[in-house]
Design a protein around this motif. Structure first.
Motif, PDB file in Angstrom:
ATOM      1  N   PRO A   1      -5.359  -1.526  -2.797  1.00 35.91           N
ATOM      2  CA  PRO A   1      -6.579  -2.104  -2.968  1.00 35.91           C
ATOM      3  C   PRO A   1      -7.711  -1.155  -3.353  1.00 35.91           C
ATOM      4  N   SER A   2      -8.782  -1.972  -3.847  1.00 40.90           N
ATOM      5  CA  SER A   2      -9.982  -1.179  -4.237  1.00 40.90           C
ATOM      6  C   SER A   2     -10.505  -0.409  -3.204  1.00 40.90           C
ATOM      7  N   ARG A   3     -11.423   0.474  -3.227  1.00 39.76           N
ATOM      8  CA  ARG A   3     -12.128   1.224  -2.260  1.00 39.76           C
ATOM      9  C   ARG A   3     -12.862   0.228  -1.266  1.00 39.76           C
ATOM     10  N   ASP A   4     -13.447  -0.953  -2.002  1.00 39.07           N
ATOM     11  CA  ASP A   4     -14.188  -1.869  -1.306  1.00 39.07           C
ATOM     12  C   ASP A   4     -13.459  -2.619  -0.164  1.00 39.07           C
ATOM     13  N   ALA A   5     -12.134  -3.026  -0.890  1.00 38.44           N
ATOM     14  CA  ALA A   5     -11.231  -3.857   0.102  1.00 38.44           C
ATOM     15  C   ALA A   5     -10.740  -2.845   0.987  1.00 38.44           C
ATOM     16  N   GLY A   6     -10.324  -1.686   0.769  1.00 34.51           N
ATOM     17  CA  GLY A   6      -9.847  -0.547   1.620  1.00 34.51           C
ATOM     18  C   GLY A   6     -10.490  -0.228   2.834  1.00 34.51           C
TER      19      GLY A   6
ATOM     20  N   ARG B   1       0.950  -1.134  -0.181  1.00 32.41           N
ATOM     21  CA  ARG B   1      -0.054   0.201   0.028  1.00 32.41           C
ATOM     22  C   ARG B   1       0.994   1.079   0.080  1.00 32.41           C
ATOM     23  N   ILE B   2       1.982   1.104   0.827  1.00 34.20           N
ATOM     24  CA  ILE B   2       2.924   2.345   0.739  1.00 34.20           C
ATOM     25  C   ILE B   2       3.334   2.577  -0.697  1.00 34.20           C
ATOM     26  N   LYS B   3       3.898   1.684  -1.301  1.00 30.10           N
ATOM     27  CA  LYS B   3       4.510   1.703  -2.451  1.00 30.10           C
ATOM     28  C   LYS B   3       3.612   2.193  -3.404  1.00 30.10           C
ATOM     29  N   GLY B   4       2.364   1.576  -3.590  1.00 27.21           N
ATOM     30  CA  GLY B   4       1.461   1.855  -4.646  1.00 27.21           C
ATOM     31  C   GLY B   4       0.803   3.452  -4.170  1.00 27.21           C
ATOM     32  N   GLN B   5       0.939   3.731  -3.058  1.00 25.06           N
ATOM     33  CA  GLN B   5       0.435   5.370  -2.934  1.00 25.06           C
ATOM     34  C   GLN B   5       1.562   6.237  -3.650  1.00 25.06           C
ATOM     35  N   ALA B   6       2.605   5.698  -3.279  1.00 29.19           N
ATOM     36  CA  ALA B   6       4.137   6.665  -3.747  1.00 29.19           C
ATOM     37  C   ALA B   6       3.887   6.588  -5.326  1.00 29.19           C
ATOM     38  N   LEU B   7       3.951   5.212  -5.820  1.00 30.25           N
ATOM     39  CA  LEU B   7       3.624   5.569  -7.425  1.00 30.25           C
ATOM     40  C   LEU B   7       2.665   6.270  -7.941  1.00 30.25           C
ATOM     41  N   PHE B   8       1.427   6.285  -7.151  1.00 30.03           N
ATOM     42  CA  PHE B   8       0.218   6.957  -7.621  1.00 30.03           C
ATOM     43  C   PHE B   8       0.564   8.438  -7.448  1.00 30.03           C
ATOM     44  N   LEU B   9       1.073   8.730  -6.303  1.00 36.24           N
ATOM     45  CA  LEU B   9       1.296  10.257  -6.304  1.00 36.24           C
ATOM     46  C   LEU B   9       2.470  10.753  -7.195  1.00 36.24           C
ATOM     47  N   ARG B  10       3.566  10.044  -7.453  1.00 41.80           N
ATOM     48  CA  ARG B  10       4.592  10.365  -8.268  1.00 41.80           C
ATOM     49  C   ARG B  10       3.870  10.494  -9.529  1.00 41.80           C
ATOM     50  N   GLY B  11       3.231   9.478 -10.131  1.00 41.26           N
ATOM     51  CA  GLY B  11       2.574   9.465 -11.313  1.00 41.26           C
ATOM     52  C   GLY B  11       1.616  10.816 -11.647  1.00 41.26           C
ATOM     53  N   TYR B  12       0.794  10.905 -10.614  1.00 38.30           N
ATOM     54  CA  TYR B  12      -0.287  12.155 -10.434  1.00 38.30           C
ATOM     55  C   TYR B  12       0.783  13.386 -10.470  1.00 38.30           C
ATOM     56  N   SER B  13       1.787  13.583  -9.938  1.00 37.41           N
ATOM     57  CA  SER B  13       2.508  14.730 -10.028  1.00 37.41           C
ATOM     58  C   SER B  13       3.174  14.984 -11.469  1.00 37.41           C
TER      59      SER B  13
ATOM     60  N   ALA C   1      -5.208   7.249  -2.197  1.00 40.76           N
ATOM     61  CA  ALA C   1      -5.360   6.712  -3.721  1.00 40.76           C
ATOM     62  C   ALA C   1      -5.762   5.043  -3.525  1.00 40.76           C
ATOM     63  N   THR C   2      -6.398   4.455  -4.345  1.00 44.24           N
ATOM     64  CA  THR C   2      -6.876   3.101  -4.455  1.00 44.24           C
ATOM     65  C   THR C   2      -6.500   2.921  -5.970  1.00 44.24           C
ATOM     66  N   CYS C   3      -6.639   1.471  -6.078  1.00 43.56           N
ATOM     67  CA  CYS C   3      -6.512   1.066  -7.623  1.00 43.56           C
ATOM     68  C   CYS C   3      -7.381   1.651  -8.480  1.00 43.56           C
ATOM     69  N   GLY C   4      -8.508   2.055  -7.870  1.00 40.93           N
ATOM     70  CA  GLY C   4      -9.549   2.651  -8.883  1.00 40.93           C
ATOM     71  C   GLY C   4      -9.117   3.993  -9.395  1.00 40.93           C
ATOM     72  N   ALA C   5      -8.470   4.691  -8.303  1.00 41.34           N
ATOM     73  CA  ALA C   5      -8.005   6.100  -8.731  1.00 41.34           C
ATOM     74  C   ALA C   5      -6.581   5.807  -9.608  1.00 41.34           C
TER      75      ALA C   5
ATOM     76  N   ALA D   1       0.788   0.998  -9.857  1.00 42.21           N
ATOM     77  CA  ALA D   1      -0.194   1.019  -8.572  1.00 42.21           C
ATOM     78  C   ALA D   1      -1.454   0.589  -8.648  1.00 42.21           C
ATOM     79  N   MET D   2      -1.691   0.145  -9.739  1.00 41.88           N
ATOM     80  CA  MET D   2      -3.154  -0.555 -10.218  1.00 41.88           C
ATOM     81  C   MET D   2      -3.058  -1.725  -9.493  1.00 41.88           C
ATOM     82  N   THR D   3      -1.859  -2.456  -9.535  1.00 44.27           N
ATOM     83  CA  THR D   3      -1.336  -3.738  -9.011  1.00 44.27           C
ATOM     84  C   THR D   3      -1.134  -4.179  -7.461  1.00 44.27           C
ATOM     85  N   LEU D   4      -0.714  -2.837  -6.979  1.00 53.99           N
ATOM     86  CA  LEU D   4      -0.465  -2.548  -5.644  1.00 53.99           C
ATOM     87  C   LEU D   4      -1.617  -2.389  -4.456  1.00 53.99           C
TER      88      LEU D   4
END
Length: 585
Positions: free
Chosen positions: A199-204, A135-147, A212-216, A194-197
């Motif tokens: 959780p979904s909003r349901d599972a989270g 989850r930590i790595k997935g969020q970092a990837l999402f936030l870097r990609g977002y930036s 950030a979730t895999c849906g985001a 990030a999509m693979t790391l």
């Protein structure tokens, strides 16, 4: 006194130890002086880094004011009613010496730097990571990609830095420009992983609220693919979102629930990703602007409301909705013969249809009347923007200007998934009934009559409906329109540029704010002007600030620095611009 005696005892004890063994040393890490050699080797440390990264996507330079509104002014739905602040961005001729244009750059790289540190601690096979580290790595990837998505959309060819080790030398620290494609390649890669790391909003569950979730990640991955006209690939991802592969999403029954604050509305079923702000009355009192908040009493809201809100209610009265957008809403009635309810939450005008609807003809708890026209700016008029404000919510009667608005900024909603899927379907196979069906899901919430495929005999005509009817009415005055205008090539086609000038025409007067205006009268009627009159080729992007170029010898300017026309690059990729279609025929 007890604390003093304890400290004295410890001091004497340590002194006694020193007398018996002068060679022994006590090695203690100071928690207030952490270094990269002592910090970040466990999930607790890295979670602090994740929080720091989230914090900088919600600062003044990122979303809390300037970073959000610069794209809003770039679009054709908003004009600068103060005729001062944001003026160069509205006129699309911002000079390279304007420091404000650098603020999104600064916030994005702060986030990227933190994310690069996190990712340097989460290397190796993703499958071997614990769930918390995933989850930590997935969020970092999402936030870097977002930036980097933000940087590419604003600055075209920013420096791509992905290895934290680069910061150990000046050569690595002073990055050079990367190409638009190289940056977006990395953005796609970050979102895809990030999509693979995540959780979904349901599972989270509760954890997923505000994160950030895999849906985001999937939603932003599709957006990135569409920036480069990868419509078939984007359609696959969007279909997966709709089929609940990345969590369950649906349209809120009430459109207005996307623009209110409070736990009953924020992080709702329609939201793929939103920027979090504290609700009204629960934040600090100190307005601390760029670059960082240091006061323990710092506010935790945004100032988008201050930029949008009318001067009469204490707002800064900087930005207004375009007459084109207002009259677009007025052109089509609901099945019951009423105005589109999205107008209520987008533009703050008095309408007889609002009697008995939601909070009625309210403006910050003031009852509006047919003869009491509220304009954004007291001197230059303008139609007040209601989104991301409490204009309609009946929460308070006057704006506390500054970083005080607590409405979360919904950066991607499920309606965007539906309309993007329709656009991609139209590009790949269109026009088709499937594309029409996805559009109609969004229209049905507004109680509008369903579209029929028989009314759209060409791909160009359906595109016109999506680009200049459905999307403006659903997302009017929200972040993202500027990105769309660039990817559609509207700045590179004379017909489309003329259309932008028509859409961007406004009246500088406190009177007649609702009246339709025509670009043909600009120069004849002294009150009329168009946001795109002074557009300089290449300035669909923001210039890279001259101060950054002075500080970094490896960095060069982009098309806005050099006034370079990007049409050659656009068409050289084999991309085309849909011609303007008159939907009335």
């Amino acid at each position: 006194m007890k604390l003093y005696k304890l400290s004295l005892a410890l001091f004497l004890g340590l002194g006694a130890m020193a007398t018996t063994s002068c060679e022994d040393k006590l090695d203690v890490t100071n928690p207030n002086q952490q270094t990269t050699g002592t910090f970040g080797f466990n999930a607790d440390d890295l979670e602090e880094c994740v929080i720091a990264a989230y914090n900088h996507i919600r600062m003044e330079g990122s979303s809390a004011r300037v970073g959000y509104t610069l794209d809003v002014t770039r679009g054709d739905e908003v004009w600068n009613s103060s005729q001062v602040w944001y003026m160069p961005f509205d006129d699309m001729d911002d000079p390279v010496t304007d420091e404000i244009s650098m603020w999104p750059w600064r916030e994005a790289y702060y986030t990227i730097n933190v994310c690069n540190f996190i990712l340097s601690r989460t290397t190796g096979d993703d499958a071997s990571l614990s769930e918390s580290m995933k989850r930590i790595k997935g969020q970092a990837l999402f936030l870097r990609g977002y930036s980097y998505y933000t940087l590419a959309g604003y600055y075209q060819n920013p420096a791509l830095i992905t290895d934290y080790a680069n910061y150990s030398s000046l050569d690595g620290l002073y990055g050079k420009n990367s190409t638009y494609d190289d940056v977006l390649d990395q953005v796609e890669k970050d979102f895809a992983e990030a999509m693979t790391l995540l959780p979904s909003r349901d599972a989270g569950g509760e954890w997923a609220k505000g994160r950030a979730t895999c849906g985001a990640a999937a939603g932003y991955y599709a957006r990135t693919l569409m920036l480069r006209h990868k419509y078939s690939d984007a359609l696959t991802v969007l279909k997966d979102i709709m089929n609940k592969k990345y969590g369950s999403y649906k349209l809120m029954a009430n459109y207005g629930d996307n623009f209110r604050e409070g736990s009953a509305y924020e992080n709702n079923d329609e939201s793929l990703f939103e920027i979090q702000y504290l609700d009204y009355g629960s934040q600090g009192v100190d307005d601390e602007w760029t670059p960082v908040n240091t006061s323990p009493n710092a506010t935790q809201g945004h100032a988008v409301e201050s930029n949008f809100a009318p001067g009469r209610f204490g707002g800064w009265a900087d930005l207004s909705a375009s007459p084109w957008l207002y009259n677009l809403f007025k052109q089509e009635r609901t099945k019951d013969g009423k105005l589109d309810p999205r107008l209520y939450w987008t533009i703050g005008t008095y309408e007889s249809d609002w009697i008995g609807f939601e909070n009625g003809n309210v403006a910050y708890k003031s009852e509006m009347t047919p003869n009491d026209t509220i304009v954004t700016n007291n001197n230059y008029g303008g139609l007040p923007i209601a989104k991301w404000t409490n204009f309609r919510t009946n929460l308070y009667d006057k704006v506390t200007t500054g970083l005080h608005c607590g409405i979360n900024l919904r950066m991607m909603r499920y309606s965007d998934v539906l309309l993007r899927a329709a656009e991609c379907e139209n590009e790949v196979n269109g026009p088709t009934q499937q594309a029409i069906d996805w559009i109609n899901q969004v229209r049905e919430r507004a109680s509008l009559k369903d579209l029929s495929l028989s009314d759209f005999d060409t791909k160009d005509k359906l595109f016109e409906q999506i680009a200049n009817v459905e999307r403006p009415k659903e997302f009017g005055c929200e972040y993202g329109r500027g990105y769309d205008l660039i990817r559609w090539g509207f700045f590179y086609d004379q017909g489309r540029l003329a259309q932008l000038k028509e859409h961007g025409t406004f009246r500088r007067s406190p009177y007649k704010a609702k009246e339709p205006v025509s670009y043909s009268l600009v120069g004849v009627d002294p009150e009329l002007k168009s946001s795109y009159d002074t557009y300089v080729p290449g300035h669909e992007f923001l210039p890279i600030y001259q101060g950054l170029l002075n500080d970094n010898p490896n960095l060069t300017g982009n098309s806005a620095n050099t006034n370079t026309d990007n049409s050659t690059d656009f068409f050289g990729r084999g991309w085309t611009v849909h011609p303007v279609v008159n939907l009335g025929k």
